[in-house]
Scaffold this active site. Structure first.
Site, PDB file in Angstrom:
ATOM      1  CB  SER A 176      45.917 -43.026  58.977  1.00 53.28           C
ATOM      2  OG  SER A 176      44.830 -42.197  59.222  1.00 53.28           O
ATOM      3  CG  HIS A 177      44.047 -44.228  63.131  1.00 52.41           C
ATOM      4  ND1 HIS A 177      43.819 -44.621  61.835  1.00 52.41           N
ATOM      5  CD2 HIS A 177      43.801 -45.309  63.894  1.00 52.41           C
ATOM      6  CE1 HIS A 177      43.442 -45.878  61.824  1.00 52.41           C
ATOM      7  NE2 HIS A 177      43.417 -46.332  63.062  1.00 52.41           N
TER       8      HIS A 177
ATOM      9  CG  ASP B  41      43.916 -38.660  60.802  1.00 51.40           C
ATOM     10  OD1 ASP B  41      43.917 -37.585  60.168  1.00 51.40           O
ATOM     11  OD2 ASP B  41      43.847 -39.768  60.234  1.00 51.40           O
TER      12      ASP B  41
ATOM     13  CG  ASP C  44      46.265 -39.508  57.024  1.00 52.51           C
ATOM     14  OD1 ASP C  44      45.686 -39.582  58.124  1.00 52.51           O
ATOM     15  OD2 ASP C  44      45.814 -40.057  55.993  1.00 52.51           O
TER      16      ASP C  44
ATOM     17  CG  ASP D  17      42.610 -39.073  56.406  1.00 52.04           C
ATOM     18  OD1 ASP D  17      42.884 -39.136  57.614  1.00 52.04           O
ATOM     19  OD2 ASP D  17      42.746 -40.038  55.619  1.00 52.04           O
ATOM     20  NE  ARG D  18      40.756 -42.112  60.830  1.00 54.77           N
ATOM     21  CZ  ARG D  18      40.602 -43.260  61.479  1.00 54.77           C
ATOM     22  NH1 ARG D  18      40.252 -43.247  62.752  1.00 54.77           N
ATOM     23  NH2 ARG D  18      40.793 -44.407  60.868  1.00 54.77           N
TER      24      ARG D  18
ATOM     25  CE  LYS E 115      39.625 -41.022  56.870  1.00 52.94           C
ATOM     26  NZ  LYS E 115      40.078 -42.205  56.154  1.00 52.94           N
TER      27      LYS E 115
HETATM   28  C1  VG1 Z   1      39.595 -47.540  59.634  1.00 54.44           C
HETATM   29  C2  VG1 Z   1      38.227 -46.901  59.715  1.00 54.44           C
HETATM   30  C3  VG1 Z   1      37.738 -46.544  58.328  1.00 54.44           C
HETATM   31  C4  VG1 Z   1      38.761 -45.629  57.641  1.00 54.44           C
HETATM   32  C5  VG1 Z   1      40.118 -46.307  57.652  1.00 54.44           C
HETATM   33  C6  VG1 Z   1      41.208 -45.415  57.103  1.00 54.44           C
HETATM   34  O1  VG1 Z   1      39.522 -48.740  58.903  1.00 54.44           O
HETATM   35  O2  VG1 Z   1      37.315 -47.765  60.348  1.00 54.44           O
HETATM   36  O3  VG1 Z   1      36.481 -45.924  58.430  1.00 54.44           O
HETATM   37  O4  VG1 Z   1      38.383 -45.367  56.318  1.00 54.44           O
HETATM   38  O5  VG1 Z   1      40.491 -46.651  58.988  1.00 54.44           O
HETATM   39  O6  VG1 Z   1      41.244 -44.193  57.765  1.00 54.44           O
HETATM   40  P1  VG1 Z   1      39.457 -50.182  59.591  1.00 54.44           P
HETATM   41  O7  VG1 Z   1      39.508 -51.163  58.463  1.00 54.44           O
HETATM   42  O8  VG1 Z   1      40.593 -50.247  60.536  1.00 54.44           O
HETATM   43  O9  VG1 Z   1      38.162 -50.205  60.341  1.00 54.44           O
HETATM   44  V1  VG1 Z   1      42.718 -43.458  58.061  1.00 54.44           V
HETATM   45  O10 VG1 Z   1      42.394 -41.864  58.551  1.00 54.44           O
HETATM   46  O11 VG1 Z   1      43.347 -44.518  59.198  1.00 54.44           O
HETATM   47  O12 VG1 Z   1      43.521 -43.529  56.611  1.00 54.44           O
HETATM   48 CO    CO Z   2      43.886 -40.636  58.378  1.00 51.57          CO
END
Ligand code: VG1
Ligand code: CO
Length: 543
Positions: free
Chosen positions: A113-114, A277, A279, A281-282, A376
Protein backbone atom coordinates in the site's frame (compact mmCIF):
# COMPACT_ATOMS: atom_id res chain seq x y z
CA UNK A 1 2.69 -30.68 -15.44
CA UNK A 2 5.29 -31.73 -12.88
CA UNK A 3 4.28 -30.83 -9.34
CA UNK A 4 6.94 -30.48 -6.70
CA UNK A 5 6.44 -30.62 -2.97
CA UNK A 6 9.19 -28.55 -1.40
CA UNK A 7 10.05 -29.00 2.27
CA UNK A 8 10.16 -25.57 3.85
CA UNK A 9 8.94 -23.59 6.83
CA UNK A 10 7.63 -22.59 9.16
CA UNK A 11 8.82 -18.97 9.10
CA UNK A 12 8.50 -16.76 12.16
CA UNK A 13 6.13 -13.82 12.28
CA UNK A 14 3.88 -14.41 9.26
CA UNK A 15 0.98 -12.79 11.07
CA UNK A 16 -1.31 -10.65 8.89
CA UNK A 17 -1.68 -7.12 10.31
CA UNK A 18 -4.23 -4.38 9.68
CA UNK A 19 -4.09 -5.14 5.96
CA UNK A 20 -2.29 -8.36 5.06
CA UNK A 21 1.31 -9.40 5.66
CA UNK A 22 3.91 -6.64 5.20
CA UNK A 23 7.64 -7.14 5.47
CA UNK A 24 10.84 -5.86 3.98
CA UNK A 25 11.07 -6.92 0.33
CA UNK A 26 14.24 -8.89 0.99
CA UNK A 27 12.37 -10.92 3.61
CA UNK A 28 9.69 -11.81 1.06
CA UNK A 29 12.46 -12.74 -1.39
CA UNK A 30 14.02 -15.27 0.96
CA UNK A 31 13.63 -18.72 -0.61
CA UNK A 32 10.29 -20.18 0.43
CA UNK A 33 9.05 -17.17 2.42
CA UNK A 34 6.33 -15.99 0.04
CA UNK A 35 5.61 -19.59 -0.90
CA UNK A 36 4.97 -20.70 2.68
CA UNK A 37 2.63 -17.78 3.29
CA UNK A 38 0.67 -18.45 0.11
CA UNK A 39 0.49 -22.20 0.84
CA UNK A 40 -0.67 -21.42 4.40
CA UNK A 41 -3.38 -19.16 3.02
CA UNK A 42 -4.58 -21.87 0.65
CA UNK A 43 -4.49 -24.42 3.47
CA UNK A 44 -6.50 -22.07 5.70
CA UNK A 45 -9.29 -21.75 3.15
CA UNK A 46 -9.60 -25.50 2.67
CA UNK A 47 -7.28 -25.81 -0.33
CA UNK A 48 -7.41 -24.39 -3.84
CA UNK A 49 -8.86 -27.39 -5.63
CA UNK A 50 -11.37 -26.35 -8.28
CA UNK A 51 -11.28 -22.73 -7.14
CA UNK A 52 -10.88 -19.49 -9.05
CA UNK A 53 -8.82 -16.51 -7.92
CA UNK A 54 -7.88 -12.99 -8.96
CA UNK A 55 -4.24 -11.95 -8.64
CA UNK A 56 -2.75 -8.51 -9.14
CA UNK A 57 -0.54 -5.96 -7.48
CA UNK A 58 0.55 -2.35 -7.39
CA UNK A 59 3.62 -2.86 -9.56
CA UNK A 60 6.22 -2.51 -6.84
CA UNK A 61 9.56 -4.32 -6.92
CA UNK A 62 9.06 -8.14 -6.82
CA UNK A 63 5.42 -7.86 -8.01
CA UNK A 64 5.88 -9.83 -11.21
CA UNK A 65 8.19 -12.45 -9.71
CA UNK A 66 5.69 -13.04 -6.91
CA UNK A 67 2.85 -13.47 -9.38
CA UNK A 68 4.82 -16.08 -11.34
CA UNK A 69 5.42 -18.05 -8.15
CA UNK A 70 1.78 -17.79 -7.13
CA UNK A 71 0.45 -18.89 -10.50
CA UNK A 72 2.63 -22.02 -10.35
CA UNK A 73 1.48 -22.68 -6.80
CA UNK A 74 -2.19 -22.17 -7.66
CA UNK A 75 -1.83 -24.70 -10.49
CA UNK A 76 -0.01 -27.19 -8.26
CA UNK A 77 -2.75 -26.85 -5.66
CA UNK A 78 -5.47 -27.63 -8.20
CA UNK A 79 -6.99 -24.20 -8.83
CA UNK A 80 -9.21 -24.20 -11.92
CA UNK A 81 -8.55 -20.66 -13.08
CA UNK A 82 -6.85 -17.40 -12.23
CA UNK A 83 -7.57 -13.89 -13.52
CA UNK A 84 -4.47 -11.69 -13.60
CA UNK A 85 -4.11 -8.00 -14.43
CA UNK A 86 -2.02 -7.21 -17.50
CA UNK A 87 1.65 -6.70 -16.51
CA UNK A 88 0.62 -7.95 -13.08
CA UNK A 89 -1.18 -4.69 -12.29
CA UNK A 90 -4.51 -4.37 -10.51
CA UNK A 91 -5.53 -1.79 -7.95
CA UNK A 92 -7.00 -3.08 -4.71
CA UNK A 93 -10.54 -1.86 -5.55
CA UNK A 94 -10.21 -3.39 -9.03
CA UNK A 95 -9.32 -6.76 -7.48
CA UNK A 96 -12.34 -6.45 -5.22
CA UNK A 97 -14.53 -5.66 -8.22
CA UNK A 98 -13.21 -8.57 -10.30
CA UNK A 99 -13.76 -11.02 -7.43
CA UNK A 100 -17.38 -9.87 -7.28
CA UNK A 101 -18.09 -9.52 -11.01
CA UNK A 102 -16.55 -12.87 -11.88
CA UNK A 103 -17.80 -14.69 -8.77
CA UNK A 104 -14.37 -15.98 -7.90
CA UNK A 105 -13.54 -17.71 -4.63
CA UNK A 106 -11.12 -14.99 -3.63
CA UNK A 107 -8.10 -12.99 -4.68
CA UNK A 108 -4.61 -11.88 -3.77
CA UNK A 109 -3.39 -8.29 -3.75
CA UNK A 110 0.37 -7.85 -3.87
CA UNK A 111 1.02 -4.55 -2.20
CA UNK A 112 2.33 -2.85 0.89
CA UNK A 113 0.00 0.00 0.00
CA UNK A 114 1.38 3.38 1.07
CA UNK A 115 4.70 1.92 2.25
CA UNK A 116 7.65 2.65 -0.06
CA UNK A 117 8.73 0.06 -2.65
CA UNK A 118 12.05 -1.32 -3.85
CA UNK A 119 14.44 -4.11 -2.93
CA UNK A 120 15.34 -2.29 0.30
CA UNK A 121 11.80 -1.12 1.03
CA UNK A 122 8.53 -2.96 1.62
CA UNK A 123 6.44 -5.69 0.05
CA UNK A 124 3.11 -7.11 1.09
CA UNK A 125 0.35 -9.55 0.28
CA UNK A 126 -3.24 -9.75 1.34
CA UNK A 127 -5.96 -12.27 0.73
CA UNK A 128 -9.51 -11.19 -0.07
CA UNK A 129 -12.50 -13.50 0.25
CA UNK A 130 -15.41 -14.13 -2.10
CA UNK A 131 -17.34 -10.98 -1.18
CA UNK A 132 -14.34 -9.04 -2.52
CA UNK A 133 -13.26 -7.80 0.90
CA UNK A 134 -10.19 -8.40 3.04
CA UNK A 135 -10.20 -11.72 4.88
CA UNK A 136 -11.98 -11.24 8.20
CA UNK A 137 -10.19 -11.91 11.47
CA UNK A 138 -11.34 -15.53 11.73
CA UNK A 139 -9.61 -16.32 8.45
CA UNK A 140 -6.46 -14.28 9.09
CA UNK A 141 -6.12 -16.14 12.39
CA UNK A 142 -6.48 -19.48 10.58
CA UNK A 143 -3.85 -18.32 8.05
CA UNK A 144 -1.47 -17.42 10.86
CA UNK A 145 -2.06 -20.77 12.56
CA UNK A 146 -1.19 -22.53 9.28
CA UNK A 147 2.01 -20.47 8.89
CA UNK A 148 3.18 -21.82 12.24
CA UNK A 149 2.61 -25.44 11.28
CA UNK A 150 3.60 -25.51 7.61
CA UNK A 151 6.34 -27.90 6.51
CA UNK A 152 6.01 -27.91 2.72
CA UNK A 153 4.50 -26.11 -0.25
CA UNK A 154 3.41 -27.29 -3.68
CA UNK A 155 4.56 -25.68 -6.91
CA UNK A 156 4.39 -26.58 -10.60
CA UNK A 157 7.67 -26.92 -12.44
CA UNK A 158 7.05 -24.89 -15.56
CA UNK A 159 8.14 -21.81 -17.49
CA UNK A 160 6.93 -18.32 -16.61
CA UNK A 161 3.62 -17.07 -17.96
CA UNK A 162 3.66 -14.08 -20.31
CA UNK A 163 1.80 -11.38 -18.38
CA UNK A 164 2.30 -8.67 -20.97
CA UNK A 165 -0.51 -9.49 -23.40
CA UNK A 166 -4.26 -9.72 -22.80
CA UNK A 167 -5.50 -13.24 -23.49
CA UNK A 168 -5.62 -16.78 -22.16
CA UNK A 169 -3.04 -19.38 -21.36
CA UNK A 170 -2.70 -22.43 -19.12
CA UNK A 171 -0.48 -24.10 -16.60
CA UNK A 172 -1.51 -27.75 -16.73
CA UNK A 173 -5.30 -27.78 -16.32
CA UNK A 174 -5.43 -24.33 -14.77
CA UNK A 175 -6.64 -21.59 -17.04
CA UNK A 176 -5.06 -18.14 -16.83
CA UNK A 177 -6.84 -15.06 -18.11
CA UNK A 178 -4.85 -11.85 -18.46
CA UNK A 179 -7.23 -8.88 -18.35
CA UNK A 180 -6.99 -5.16 -18.93
CA UNK A 181 -6.79 -3.82 -15.36
CA UNK A 182 -8.98 -0.78 -16.08
CA UNK A 183 -11.90 -1.85 -18.29
CA UNK A 184 -14.21 -3.56 -15.78
CA UNK A 185 -13.43 -1.03 -13.06
CA UNK A 186 -14.23 1.86 -15.38
CA UNK A 187 -17.51 0.20 -16.39
CA UNK A 188 -18.48 0.05 -12.71
CA UNK A 189 -17.68 3.74 -12.21
CA UNK A 190 -19.87 4.63 -15.17
CA UNK A 191 -22.85 3.01 -13.43
CA UNK A 192 -22.33 5.13 -10.30
CA UNK A 193 -21.53 8.61 -11.54
CA UNK A 194 -22.90 11.12 -13.99
CA UNK A 195 -20.04 11.06 -16.47
CA UNK A 196 -21.83 13.49 -18.83
CA UNK A 197 -22.14 16.07 -16.08
CA UNK A 198 -18.51 15.72 -15.03
CA UNK A 199 -17.43 15.88 -18.66
CA UNK A 200 -19.37 19.14 -19.00
CA UNK A 201 -17.62 20.45 -15.88
CA UNK A 202 -14.21 19.83 -17.44
CA UNK A 203 -15.41 21.25 -20.77
CA UNK A 204 -16.39 24.47 -18.96
CA UNK A 205 -12.75 25.00 -17.95
CA UNK A 206 -12.70 23.36 -14.53
CA UNK A 207 -9.11 22.37 -13.85
CA UNK A 208 -7.73 19.47 -11.87
CA UNK A 209 -4.44 17.86 -10.91
CA UNK A 210 -4.41 14.17 -9.99
CA UNK A 211 -1.17 12.83 -8.53
CA UNK A 212 -0.96 9.07 -9.06
CA UNK A 213 2.31 9.06 -7.10
CA UNK A 214 4.01 6.69 -9.60
CA UNK A 215 1.66 3.98 -8.37
CA UNK A 216 -1.09 1.75 -9.69
CA UNK A 217 -3.84 4.38 -10.12
CA UNK A 218 -2.02 6.08 -13.00
CA UNK A 219 -3.52 3.98 -15.79
CA UNK A 220 -7.00 4.13 -14.20
CA UNK A 221 -6.92 7.90 -13.70
CA UNK A 222 -5.63 8.51 -17.21
CA UNK A 223 -8.30 6.34 -18.82
CA UNK A 224 -11.15 7.77 -16.76
CA UNK A 225 -10.21 11.42 -16.15
CA UNK A 226 -8.28 12.25 -19.31
CA UNK A 227 -10.07 9.67 -21.46
CA UNK A 228 -13.75 9.24 -20.64
CA UNK A 229 -14.19 12.56 -18.83
CA UNK A 230 -12.19 14.72 -21.23
CA UNK A 231 -9.88 16.39 -18.71
CA UNK A 232 -6.86 17.92 -20.48
CA UNK A 233 -3.74 15.83 -20.96
CA UNK A 234 -1.41 16.44 -18.06
CA UNK A 235 -4.25 16.46 -15.53
CA UNK A 236 -2.83 13.18 -14.21
CA UNK A 237 0.78 13.41 -13.10
CA UNK A 238 3.23 10.66 -12.07
CA UNK A 239 0.94 8.31 -13.99
CA UNK A 240 3.33 5.50 -14.84
CA UNK A 241 3.61 2.85 -12.10
CA UNK A 242 7.22 2.40 -11.07
CA UNK A 243 8.85 -0.30 -8.95
CA UNK A 244 9.97 2.18 -6.31
CA UNK A 245 7.25 4.81 -6.79
CA UNK A 246 9.80 7.30 -8.06
CA UNK A 247 11.72 6.89 -4.82
CA UNK A 248 8.90 8.33 -2.71
CA UNK A 249 6.23 7.13 -0.33
CA UNK A 250 3.01 6.59 -2.29
CA UNK A 251 1.04 7.97 0.65
CA UNK A 252 -1.56 10.57 -0.31
CA UNK A 253 -1.32 13.09 2.51
CA UNK A 254 -0.03 16.66 2.75
CA UNK A 255 3.41 15.41 3.78
CA UNK A 256 4.17 12.89 1.04
CA UNK A 257 2.05 14.53 -1.65
CA UNK A 258 3.73 17.86 -0.91
CA UNK A 259 4.33 18.75 -4.55
CA UNK A 260 0.61 18.61 -5.22
CA UNK A 261 -0.11 20.44 -1.96
CA UNK A 262 2.28 23.25 -2.88
CA UNK A 263 0.58 23.66 -6.24
CA UNK A 264 -2.87 23.68 -4.62
CA UNK A 265 -1.82 26.34 -2.13
CA UNK A 266 -0.22 28.54 -4.81
CA UNK A 267 -1.69 31.34 -6.92
CA UNK A 268 -1.59 29.02 -9.93
CA UNK A 269 -3.72 26.37 -8.24
CA UNK A 270 -6.16 24.33 -10.29
CA UNK A 271 -9.74 24.11 -9.01
CA UNK A 272 -9.36 20.62 -7.63
CA UNK A 273 -6.55 18.31 -6.58
CA UNK A 274 -6.42 14.65 -5.62
CA UNK A 275 -3.93 11.86 -5.07
CA UNK A 276 -4.04 8.15 -4.42
CA UNK A 277 -1.74 5.61 -2.78
CA UNK A 278 0.36 2.64 -3.90
CA UNK A 279 -2.52 0.23 -4.42
CA UNK A 280 -5.18 2.81 -5.29
CA UNK A 281 -7.47 2.40 -2.32
CA UNK A 282 -6.70 5.70 -0.56
CA UNK A 283 -7.44 9.23 -1.68
CA UNK A 284 -6.48 12.75 -0.81
CA UNK A 285 -8.85 15.58 -1.64
CA UNK A 286 -7.73 19.18 -1.83
CA UNK A 287 -9.36 22.27 -3.26
CA UNK A 288 -7.73 25.55 -4.22
CA UNK A 289 -6.19 26.61 -0.90
CA UNK A 290 -8.36 24.09 0.94
CA UNK A 291 -7.12 20.71 2.18
CA UNK A 292 -9.96 18.37 3.16
CA UNK A 293 -9.20 15.97 6.00
CA UNK A 294 -10.27 12.40 5.22
CA UNK A 295 -12.71 12.45 8.14
CA UNK A 296 -14.36 15.59 6.75
CA UNK A 297 -14.34 14.12 3.27
CA UNK A 298 -16.33 11.12 4.49
CA UNK A 299 -18.84 13.49 6.11
CA UNK A 300 -19.19 15.64 2.98
CA UNK A 301 -19.64 12.56 0.80
CA UNK A 302 -22.27 11.20 3.17
CA UNK A 303 -24.16 14.51 3.12
CA UNK A 304 -24.01 14.85 -0.68
CA UNK A 305 -23.85 11.33 -2.14
CA UNK A 306 -27.47 11.53 -3.29
CA UNK A 307 -26.28 13.98 -5.98
CA UNK A 308 -24.63 11.05 -7.81
CA UNK A 309 -26.83 8.59 -9.73
CA UNK A 310 -25.52 5.53 -7.89
CA UNK A 311 -26.71 6.94 -4.56
CA UNK A 312 -29.74 8.94 -5.68
CA UNK A 313 -32.08 7.07 -3.35
CA UNK A 314 -29.98 8.07 -0.35
CA UNK A 315 -27.83 6.03 1.98
CA UNK A 316 -28.75 3.31 4.44
CA UNK A 317 -26.01 4.00 6.92
CA UNK A 318 -22.45 5.20 7.40
CA UNK A 319 -19.60 3.41 9.14
CA UNK A 320 -16.27 4.83 10.22
CA UNK A 321 -13.27 3.41 11.98
CA UNK A 322 -13.12 4.36 15.64
CA UNK A 323 -10.18 6.84 15.36
CA UNK A 324 -11.92 8.65 12.46
CA UNK A 325 -13.51 11.91 13.58
CA UNK A 326 -17.19 12.10 14.47
CA UNK A 327 -17.90 14.47 11.55
CA UNK A 328 -19.78 11.73 9.65
CA UNK A 329 -21.80 10.86 12.77
CA UNK A 330 -23.25 14.37 12.72
CA UNK A 331 -24.37 13.92 9.14
CA UNK A 332 -25.83 10.50 9.90
CA UNK A 333 -27.71 11.89 12.88
CA UNK A 334 -29.27 14.72 10.91
CA UNK A 335 -30.17 12.53 7.93
CA UNK A 336 -31.50 9.76 10.15
CA UNK A 337 -28.94 7.21 8.94
CA UNK A 338 -27.58 4.25 10.86
CA UNK A 339 -24.09 4.93 12.13
CA UNK A 340 -21.36 2.41 13.07
CA UNK A 341 -17.95 2.60 14.67
CA UNK A 342 -15.50 -0.21 13.79
CA UNK A 343 -11.86 -1.01 14.53
CA UNK A 344 -9.17 0.26 12.16
CA UNK A 345 -8.89 -1.74 8.93
CA UNK A 346 -11.31 -2.28 6.05
CA UNK A 347 -11.96 -5.92 6.95
CA UNK A 348 -14.35 -4.76 9.67
CA UNK A 349 -16.69 -3.05 7.19
CA UNK A 350 -17.36 -6.18 5.14
CA UNK A 351 -20.10 -7.65 7.31
CA UNK A 352 -21.93 -4.32 7.59
CA UNK A 353 -21.83 -3.86 3.82
CA UNK A 354 -22.87 -7.44 3.08
CA UNK A 355 -25.77 -7.16 5.51
CA UNK A 356 -26.96 -3.96 3.84
CA UNK A 357 -26.54 -1.94 7.03
CA UNK A 358 -24.30 0.73 5.52
CA UNK A 359 -23.68 2.32 2.13
CA UNK A 360 -20.60 4.43 2.84
CA UNK A 361 -17.53 3.66 4.94
CA UNK A 362 -14.43 5.63 5.74
CA UNK A 363 -11.24 5.91 7.72
CA UNK A 364 -9.18 8.88 8.87
CA UNK A 365 -6.23 7.43 6.94
CA UNK A 366 -7.71 8.56 3.62
CA UNK A 367 -9.77 5.51 2.82
CA UNK A 368 -13.34 5.96 1.65
CA UNK A 369 -15.61 3.54 -0.11
CA UNK A 370 -19.12 2.26 -0.58
CA UNK A 371 -21.06 -0.91 -1.18
CA UNK A 372 -19.96 -0.94 -4.85
CA UNK A 373 -16.95 -3.06 -3.82
CA UNK A 374 -15.64 -4.36 -0.50
CA UNK A 375 -12.49 -2.27 -0.35
CA UNK A 376 -11.78 1.38 0.05
CA UNK A 377 -11.52 3.01 -3.34
CA UNK A 378 -9.39 6.07 -4.05
CA UNK A 379 -10.55 6.99 -7.54
CA UNK A 380 -14.17 6.32 -6.62
CA UNK A 381 -13.94 8.97 -3.89
CA UNK A 382 -12.40 11.43 -6.35
CA UNK A 383 -15.19 10.79 -8.88
CA UNK A 384 -17.87 11.22 -6.22
CA UNK A 385 -16.32 14.55 -5.26
CA UNK A 386 -16.26 15.59 -8.93
CA UNK A 387 -19.89 14.57 -9.35
CA UNK A 388 -20.85 16.61 -6.28
CA UNK A 389 -18.87 19.66 -7.43
CA UNK A 390 -20.44 19.38 -10.89
CA UNK A 391 -23.92 19.39 -9.33
CA UNK A 392 -23.32 22.06 -6.73
CA UNK A 393 -21.24 24.34 -8.96
CA UNK A 394 -19.24 25.46 -5.92
CA UNK A 395 -15.58 25.38 -5.01
CA UNK A 396 -14.21 22.88 -2.48
CA UNK A 397 -13.68 25.74 -0.01
CA UNK A 398 -17.33 26.81 -0.38
CA UNK A 399 -18.56 23.26 0.09
CA UNK A 400 -16.46 22.92 3.25
CA UNK A 401 -17.55 26.26 4.73
CA UNK A 402 -21.17 25.35 4.10
CA UNK A 403 -20.66 21.91 5.64
CA UNK A 404 -19.14 23.30 8.84
CA UNK A 405 -21.84 25.95 9.13
CA UNK A 406 -24.43 23.19 8.93
CA UNK A 407 -22.82 20.51 11.09
CA UNK A 408 -20.01 22.22 13.00
CA UNK A 409 -16.35 21.40 12.46
CA UNK A 410 -14.41 18.50 13.94
CA UNK A 411 -10.86 19.83 14.00
CA UNK A 412 -8.73 16.76 13.54
CA UNK A 413 -5.14 15.61 13.13
CA UNK A 414 -3.18 12.38 13.41
CA UNK A 415 0.32 12.47 14.82
CA UNK A 416 2.59 9.53 13.98
CA UNK A 417 5.67 8.62 15.99
CA UNK A 418 7.60 6.27 13.74
CA UNK A 419 10.29 3.68 14.40
CA UNK A 420 9.75 3.74 18.15
CA UNK A 421 11.53 0.79 19.81
CA UNK A 422 8.86 -1.89 20.21
CA UNK A 423 9.39 -2.32 23.98
CA UNK A 424 9.04 1.41 24.55
CA UNK A 425 5.86 1.69 22.50
CA UNK A 426 4.39 -1.31 24.29
CA UNK A 427 5.34 0.16 27.65
CA UNK A 428 3.54 3.42 26.83
CA UNK A 429 0.38 1.58 25.82
CA UNK A 430 0.54 -0.71 28.85
CA UNK A 431 1.07 2.16 31.28
CA UNK A 432 -1.79 4.16 29.80
CA UNK A 433 -4.07 1.12 29.83
CA UNK A 434 -3.41 0.57 33.51
CA UNK A 435 -4.37 4.09 34.47
CA UNK A 436 -7.41 4.58 32.24
CA UNK A 437 -9.87 3.85 35.00
CA UNK A 438 -8.44 6.57 37.23
CA UNK A 439 -8.46 9.29 34.59
CA UNK A 440 -12.14 10.14 34.49
CA UNK A 441 -12.89 13.26 36.49
CA UNK A 442 -9.28 14.45 36.58
CA UNK A 443 -8.21 17.64 34.91
CA UNK A 444 -5.15 17.61 32.62
CA UNK A 445 -3.68 20.59 30.78
CA UNK A 446 -6.84 22.49 31.64
CA UNK A 447 -9.20 19.86 30.20
CA UNK A 448 -11.47 17.62 32.21
CA UNK A 449 -11.40 13.94 31.28
CA UNK A 450 -14.97 12.72 30.82
CA UNK A 451 -14.34 9.16 29.58
CA UNK A 452 -11.44 6.75 29.13
CA UNK A 453 -11.53 3.19 27.85
CA UNK A 454 -10.10 0.65 25.45
CA UNK A 455 -12.20 0.00 22.37
CA UNK A 456 -13.74 -3.44 21.98
CA UNK A 457 -15.78 -4.10 18.85
CA UNK A 458 -18.86 -6.29 18.89
CA UNK A 459 -19.69 -7.09 15.28
CA UNK A 460 -23.47 -6.61 15.04
CA UNK A 461 -23.72 -9.07 12.14
CA UNK A 462 -21.79 -12.18 13.17
CA UNK A 463 -21.35 -11.45 16.87
CA UNK A 464 -17.56 -11.70 16.77
CA UNK A 465 -15.65 -9.66 19.31
CA UNK A 466 -12.36 -7.82 18.70
CA UNK A 467 -10.46 -6.59 21.74
CA UNK A 468 -7.65 -4.04 22.20
CA UNK A 469 -8.61 -1.83 19.26
CA UNK A 470 -7.32 1.48 20.62
CA UNK A 471 -7.21 3.52 23.81
CA UNK A 472 -9.54 6.49 23.86
CA UNK A 473 -9.82 9.45 26.14
CA UNK A 474 -12.77 11.81 25.98
CA UNK A 475 -12.57 15.39 27.23
CA UNK A 476 -15.13 18.03 28.05
CA UNK A 477 -16.61 19.73 25.01
CA UNK A 478 -16.47 16.70 22.66
CA UNK A 479 -12.68 16.77 22.44
CA UNK A 480 -11.06 13.36 22.11
CA UNK A 481 -7.72 11.59 21.85
CA UNK A 482 -7.14 8.04 20.61
CA UNK A 483 -3.90 6.08 20.79
CA UNK A 484 -3.01 2.86 19.04
CA UNK A 485 -0.06 1.09 17.49
CA UNK A 486 0.08 0.70 13.74
CA UNK A 487 -0.41 -2.76 12.24
CA UNK A 488 1.14 -2.00 8.86
CA UNK A 489 4.70 -0.90 9.62
CA UNK A 490 7.80 -2.96 8.98
CA UNK A 491 10.30 -1.26 11.30
CA UNK A 492 9.94 -0.89 15.06
CA UNK A 493 6.56 0.39 16.22
CA UNK A 494 4.56 3.35 14.98
CA UNK A 495 2.50 5.07 17.64
CA UNK A 496 -0.53 6.84 16.23
CA UNK A 497 -2.12 9.63 18.25
CA UNK A 498 -5.43 10.89 16.90
CA UNK A 499 -6.59 14.31 18.13
CA UNK A 500 -10.02 15.84 17.73
CA UNK A 501 -11.86 18.92 18.93
CA UNK A 502 -15.40 19.86 18.00
CA UNK A 503 -16.35 23.44 17.18
CA UNK A 504 -20.15 23.84 17.03
CA UNK A 505 -21.99 25.43 14.10
CA UNK A 506 -21.72 28.98 15.45
CA UNK A 507 -18.03 28.71 16.51
CA UNK A 508 -14.99 29.85 14.56
CA UNK A 509 -14.25 27.35 11.77
CA UNK A 510 -11.17 29.14 10.49
CA UNK A 511 -8.67 28.30 13.20
CA UNK A 512 -5.27 26.83 12.51
CA UNK A 513 -5.65 23.08 13.11
CA UNK A 514 -2.61 22.73 15.40
CA UNK A 515 -3.84 25.69 17.41
CA UNK A 516 -7.35 24.24 17.74
CA UNK A 517 -5.89 20.93 18.97
CA UNK A 518 -3.15 22.29 21.21
CA UNK A 519 -4.93 21.61 24.51
CA UNK A 520 -5.83 18.02 23.64
CA UNK A 521 -2.30 17.40 22.44
CA UNK A 522 -0.80 18.77 25.67
CA UNK A 523 -3.17 16.62 27.68
CA UNK A 524 -2.11 13.47 25.80
CA UNK A 525 1.57 14.21 26.24
CA UNK A 526 1.04 14.65 29.96
CA UNK A 527 -1.30 11.69 30.47
CA UNK A 528 0.95 9.27 28.59
CA UNK A 529 4.18 10.57 30.11
CA UNK A 530 5.40 10.46 26.53
CA UNK A 531 8.74 12.23 26.96
CA UNK A 532 9.85 9.79 29.64
CA UNK A 533 8.52 6.65 27.97
CA UNK A 534 9.51 7.09 24.33
CA UNK A 535 11.99 9.95 24.65
CA UNK A 536 10.16 12.51 22.51
CA UNK A 537 6.97 14.46 22.10
CA UNK A 538 7.32 15.69 18.51
CA UNK A 539 5.74 13.42 15.90
CA UNK A 540 7.47 12.47 12.63
CA UNK A 541 4.38 12.97 10.50
CA UNK A 542 1.23 15.01 11.09
CA UNK A 543 -1.70 14.41 8.79
C1 VG1 B 1 -3.26 1.91 8.37
C2 VG1 B 1 -4.43 2.86 8.54
C3 VG1 B 1 -5.73 2.10 8.41
C4 VG1 B 1 -5.77 1.38 7.06
C5 VG1 B 1 -4.54 0.50 6.92
C6 VG1 B 1 -4.45 -0.14 5.56
O1 VG1 B 1 -3.27 0.94 9.38
O2 VG1 B 1 -4.36 3.50 9.79
O3 VG1 B 1 -6.80 3.00 8.55
O4 VG1 B 1 -6.92 0.59 6.95
O5 VG1 B 1 -3.36 1.28 7.10
O6 VG1 B 1 -4.51 0.80 4.54
P1 VG1 B 1 -2.35 1.01 10.68
O7 VG1 B 1 -2.59 -0.27 11.42
O8 VG1 B 1 -0.96 1.21 10.20
O9 VG1 B 1 -2.81 2.23 11.42
V1 VG1 B 1 -3.58 0.60 3.16
O10 VG1 B 1 -4.15 1.71 2.01
O11 VG1 B 1 -2.05 0.83 3.81
O12 VG1 B 1 -3.85 -0.98 2.71
CO1 CO C 1 -3.68 1.29 0.17
Amino acid sequence: MIIQSISKGPFEGQKPGTSGLRKKTRVFMEPGYLECFVQSTLNAIGGASGKTFVIGGDGRYFNREAIQIMLKMAAANGASSVIVGQAGLLSTPAVSNLIRQRNTDGGFVLSASHNPGGIDADFGIKYNVCNGGPAPEGITQAMFDETRAITEYRIAETTDVDLSAIGSSRIGDMQIEIVDPVVEYQALMETLFNFAKIRALFASGFSMRFDAMHAVTGPYARAILEGALGAPKGTVINAVPSEDFGGGHPDPNPVWANVLMDEMMSDASPDFGAASDGDGDRNMIVGRGAYVTPSDSLAVLAANAHLAPGYKDGLVGVARSMPTSAASDRVAERLGLACFETPTGWKFFGNLLDAGKVTLCGEESAGTGSDHVREKDGLWAVLLWLNILAERQQSVAEVMADHWATYGRNYYSRHDYEAVPVEKANALVKTLRSKLKDLVGTSVAGLEVTSADEFTYHDPVDGSVSHNQGLRIGFEGSARAVLRLSGTGTEGATLRVYLEHYAPTDADHGLDVDFALEKVRSAVIEITNMQALIGRIEPDVKT
